[in-house]
Design an enzyme around this catalytic site. Structure first.
Site, PDB file in Angstrom:
ATOM      1  CE1 TYR A 105     -10.037  -6.422   5.231  1.00  0.00           C
ATOM      2  CE2 TYR A 105      -9.934  -8.416   6.552  1.00  0.00           C
ATOM      3  CZ  TYR A 105      -9.945  -7.797   5.315  1.00  0.00           C
ATOM      4  OH  TYR A 105      -9.864  -8.540   4.169  1.00  0.00           O
TER       5      TYR A 105
HETATM    6  N1  NAP Z   1      -5.479 -11.925   0.783  1.00  0.00           N
HETATM    7  C1  NAP Z   1      -6.363 -12.394   1.638  1.00  0.00           C
HETATM    8  O1  NAP Z   1      -6.071 -13.275   2.483  1.00  0.00           O
HETATM    9  C2  NAP Z   1      -7.785 -11.887   1.585  1.00  0.00           C
HETATM   10  C3  NAP Z   1      -8.778 -12.633   2.245  1.00  0.00           C
HETATM   11  C4  NAP Z   1     -10.087 -12.192   2.212  1.00  0.00           C
HETATM   12  C5  NAP Z   1     -10.402 -11.033   1.535  1.00  0.00           C
HETATM   13  N2  NAP Z   1      -9.438 -10.321   0.901  1.00  0.00           N
HETATM   14  C6  NAP Z   1      -9.853  -9.097   0.210  1.00  0.00           C
HETATM   15  O2  NAP Z   1      -9.378  -9.165  -1.103  1.00  0.00           O
HETATM   16  C7  NAP Z   1      -9.231  -7.846  -1.630  1.00  0.00           C
HETATM   17  C8  NAP Z   1      -7.986  -7.813  -2.501  1.00  0.00           C
HETATM   18  O3  NAP Z   1      -6.853  -8.028  -1.691  1.00  0.00           O
HETATM   19  P1  NAP Z   1      -5.641  -8.928  -2.149  1.00  0.00           P
HETATM   20  O4  NAP Z   1      -5.585 -10.082  -1.238  1.00  0.00           O
HETATM   21  O5  NAP Z   1      -5.650  -9.155  -3.603  1.00  0.00           O
HETATM   22  O6  NAP Z   1      -4.444  -7.940  -1.702  1.00  0.00           O
HETATM   23  P2  NAP Z   1      -3.324  -7.140  -2.509  1.00  0.00           P
HETATM   24  O7  NAP Z   1      -2.534  -8.064  -3.352  1.00  0.00           O
HETATM   25  O8  NAP Z   1      -2.621  -6.345  -1.455  1.00  0.00           O
HETATM   26  O9  NAP Z   1      -4.155  -6.162  -3.440  1.00  0.00           O
HETATM   27  C9  NAP Z   1      -4.833  -5.039  -2.923  1.00  0.00           C
HETATM   28  C10 NAP Z   1      -5.270  -4.155  -4.087  1.00  0.00           C
HETATM   29  O10 NAP Z   1      -5.994  -3.054  -3.534  1.00  0.00           O
HETATM   30  C11 NAP Z   1      -5.503  -1.862  -4.126  1.00  0.00           C
HETATM   31  N3  NAP Z   1      -5.630  -0.742  -3.202  1.00  0.00           N
HETATM   32  C12 NAP Z   1      -5.273  -0.693  -1.897  1.00  0.00           C
HETATM   33  N4  NAP Z   1      -5.491   0.532  -1.390  1.00  0.00           N
HETATM   34  C13 NAP Z   1      -6.004   1.283  -2.407  1.00  0.00           C
HETATM   35  C14 NAP Z   1      -6.415   2.620  -2.524  1.00  0.00           C
HETATM   36  N5  NAP Z   1      -6.319   3.485  -1.495  1.00  0.00           N
HETATM   37  N6  NAP Z   1      -6.891   3.050  -3.701  1.00  0.00           N
HETATM   38  C15 NAP Z   1      -6.961   2.219  -4.758  1.00  0.00           C
HETATM   39  N7  NAP Z   1      -6.575   0.929  -4.719  1.00  0.00           N
HETATM   40  C16 NAP Z   1      -6.103   0.468  -3.557  1.00  0.00           C
HETATM   41  C17 NAP Z   1      -4.062  -2.160  -4.470  1.00  0.00           C
HETATM   42  O11 NAP Z   1      -3.679  -1.373  -5.575  1.00  0.00           O
HETATM   43  P3  NAP Z   1      -2.504  -0.253  -5.582  1.00  0.00           P
HETATM   44  O12 NAP Z   1      -1.383  -0.751  -4.747  1.00  0.00           O
HETATM   45  O13 NAP Z   1      -2.201  -0.087  -7.022  1.00  0.00           O
HETATM   46  O14 NAP Z   1      -3.163   0.938  -5.016  1.00  0.00           O
HETATM   47  C18 NAP Z   1      -4.109  -3.621  -4.885  1.00  0.00           C
HETATM   48  O15 NAP Z   1      -4.395  -3.726  -6.242  1.00  0.00           O
HETATM   49  C19 NAP Z   1      -9.167  -6.908  -0.423  1.00  0.00           C
HETATM   50  O16 NAP Z   1     -10.265  -6.036  -0.444  1.00  0.00           O
HETATM   51  C20 NAP Z   1      -9.247  -7.830   0.794  1.00  0.00           C
HETATM   52  O17 NAP Z   1     -10.078  -7.287   1.807  1.00  0.00           O
HETATM   53  C21 NAP Z   1      -8.130 -10.722   0.912  1.00  0.00           C
END
Ligand code: NAP
Length: 259
Positions: free
Chosen positions: A153
Site C-alpha cells: 500500500y
Molecule cells: N480513509 C483513509 O484513511 C484514507 C487515507 C489516505 C488515503 N486514502 C485513499 O482514499 C481513497 C478512497 O478511499 P476511502 O477512504 O474513501 O475508502 P472507501 O470508503 O472504502 O471507498 C473506496 C472506494 O473505492 C472503490 N473501489 C475499491 N475497489 C475497487 C475496484 N476494484 N474497482 C472499482 N472501485 C473500487 C469503492 O467502490 P465499490 O465498493 O463500489 O467498488 C469505493 O467507492 C483510497 O484510494 C485510499 O487509498 C484513504
C-alpha cells in the site's frame, strides 16, 4: 456546456464526497465503482446534472480498459483517481491475489486512466487530474512499531506521488494540472472494509479532504496534504529528494570500495 468530471470509487468515502461537491459545483459526472445500487442512488440524488454511472472493477484489465476508453473519448475537465483498497498485512502473509488487486486498483488503474485522459486535456488546453494517495507515501523510513504492515500500500501511494510530480513537470504550461492528494486518516469505510475499527481514532472528514484538494489545485499545489499545517515540512522533503537525486555520480561511492 457543463464541466465533466470522472470519479473512480464514487460510491463511498472520499470519492463520494468528490462526486457530491463537483455535482453541486455544476459538473456533469461519470461515476465509477462496483456497487451498482450506490451508483444509481448517487445519480438519483443529483438530478440537476448529468450523471453517467459506470460499473467497473478496476482490479481487472477489462475494467481498467473500459474506463480508460471513456477517459480517452470524453472531454473530461477533471479526473479523480480515487478508488482504493489497503490490505494491511505483513507481506509474506498477504495473499497474492490481494497484492495483485491492490497494485491494479492503486497503481495500474490510475496510471492508465491518467494516460488515457491526458492527451485530450492537452489538446483542449485544460484539465485537472487528482490522484488520491496518502501521507503513508512518506512513511517508508518509519520503524515497524509505527503502523500496520503496509509495504504494498505504501509503495502504491509513493508511485502516485512520484508520478504526479513528474507528470506535473512534464505538463507545465499545457493548462493541465496534476495533484497527488495525501490525506492522513479519514472517516470512511476504508478501514472497516478490512475489519479495522478506527472509530476512536481522530479522523478527518472526507468533505475536508475534498475541500483541501480543490483549494490545493487553486493554490497550484502538486502534493496536497490536507492535515499538514506547515507546508515547509513538505518543501523540506522535496528539497532533500532533489539534493539526494543531484548528489549521485557515476563514481562508486567510497563506502562501497573494498579496503
Ligand atoms: N480513509 C483513509 O484513511 C484514507 C487515507 C489516505 C488515503 N486514502 C485513499 O482514499 C481513497 C478512497 O478511499 P476511502 O477512504 O474513501 O475508502 P472507501 O470508503 O472504502 O471507498 C473506496 C472506494 O473505492 C472503490 N473501489 C475499491 N475497489 C475497487 C475496484 N476494484 N474497482 C472499482 N472501485 C473500487 C469503492 O467502490 P465499490 O465498493 O463500489 O467498488 C469505493 O467507492 C483510497 O484510494 C485510499 O487509498 C484513504
Amino acid at each position: 456546456m457543463n464541466k465533466l468530471a470522472l470519479v473512480t470509487g464514487a460510491t463511498s468515502g472520499i470519492g463520494r464526497a468528490f462526486a457530491e461537491r463537483l455535482a453541486a459545483d455544476g459538473h456533469d459526472l461519470i461515476a465509477v465503482g462496483r456497487d451498482r445500487n450506490r451508483l444509481e442512488e448517487l445519480a438519483a440524488a443529483h438530478p440537476d446534472v448529468a450523471v453517467r454511472t459506470v460499473v467497473a472493477d478496476l482490479s481487472t484489465d477489462d475494467g481498467v480498459d473500459a474506463v480508460a476508453g471513456i477517459c480517452a473519448d470524453e472531454p473530461l475537465t477533471m479526473l479523480v483517481n480515487n478508488a482504493g483498497v489497503a490490505h494491511y498485512m505483513p507481506l509474506a502473509e498477504l495473499p497474492a491475489d490481494k497484492a495483485r488487486e491492490l497494485v491494479h486498483v492503486k497503481v495500474v488503474a490510475p496510471t492508465l486512466l491518467t494516460r488515457a485522459a491526458v492527451a485530450g486535456m492537452q489538446e483542449r488546453g485544460e484539465g485537472k487530474i487528482v490522484n488520491v494517495a496518502g501521507m503513508i507515501a512518506f512513511s517508508g523510513p518509519a520503524d515497524k512499531s509505527v503502523m500496520p504492515r503496509r509495504a504494498v500500500y505504501a509503495g502504491s501511494l509513493a508511485h502516485l506521488v512520484a508520478m504526479s510530480q513528474t507528470l506535473s513537470a512534464e505538463l507545465a504550461d499545457t493548462g493541465v494540472q496534476v495533484q497527488a492528494l495525501c490525506p492522513g486518516v479519514v472517516a470512511t469505510e476504508f478501514h472497516s472494509r478490512q475489519g479495522i475499527d478506527m472509530s476512536v481514532v481522530p479522523r478527518m472528514s472526507a468533505d475536508d479532504v475534498v475541500t483541501a484538494g480543490l483549494r490545493g489545485l487553486e493554490l497550484g499545489e502538486v502534493v496536497c496534504a490536507p492535515g499538514v499545517e506547515d507546508t515547509g515540512l513538505l518543501d523540506a522533503v522535496f528539497r532533500a529528494d532533489l539534493a539526494a537525486f543531484g548528489g549521485q555520480s557515476p563514481e562508486l561511492a567510497s563506502r562501497y570500495r573494498a579496503g
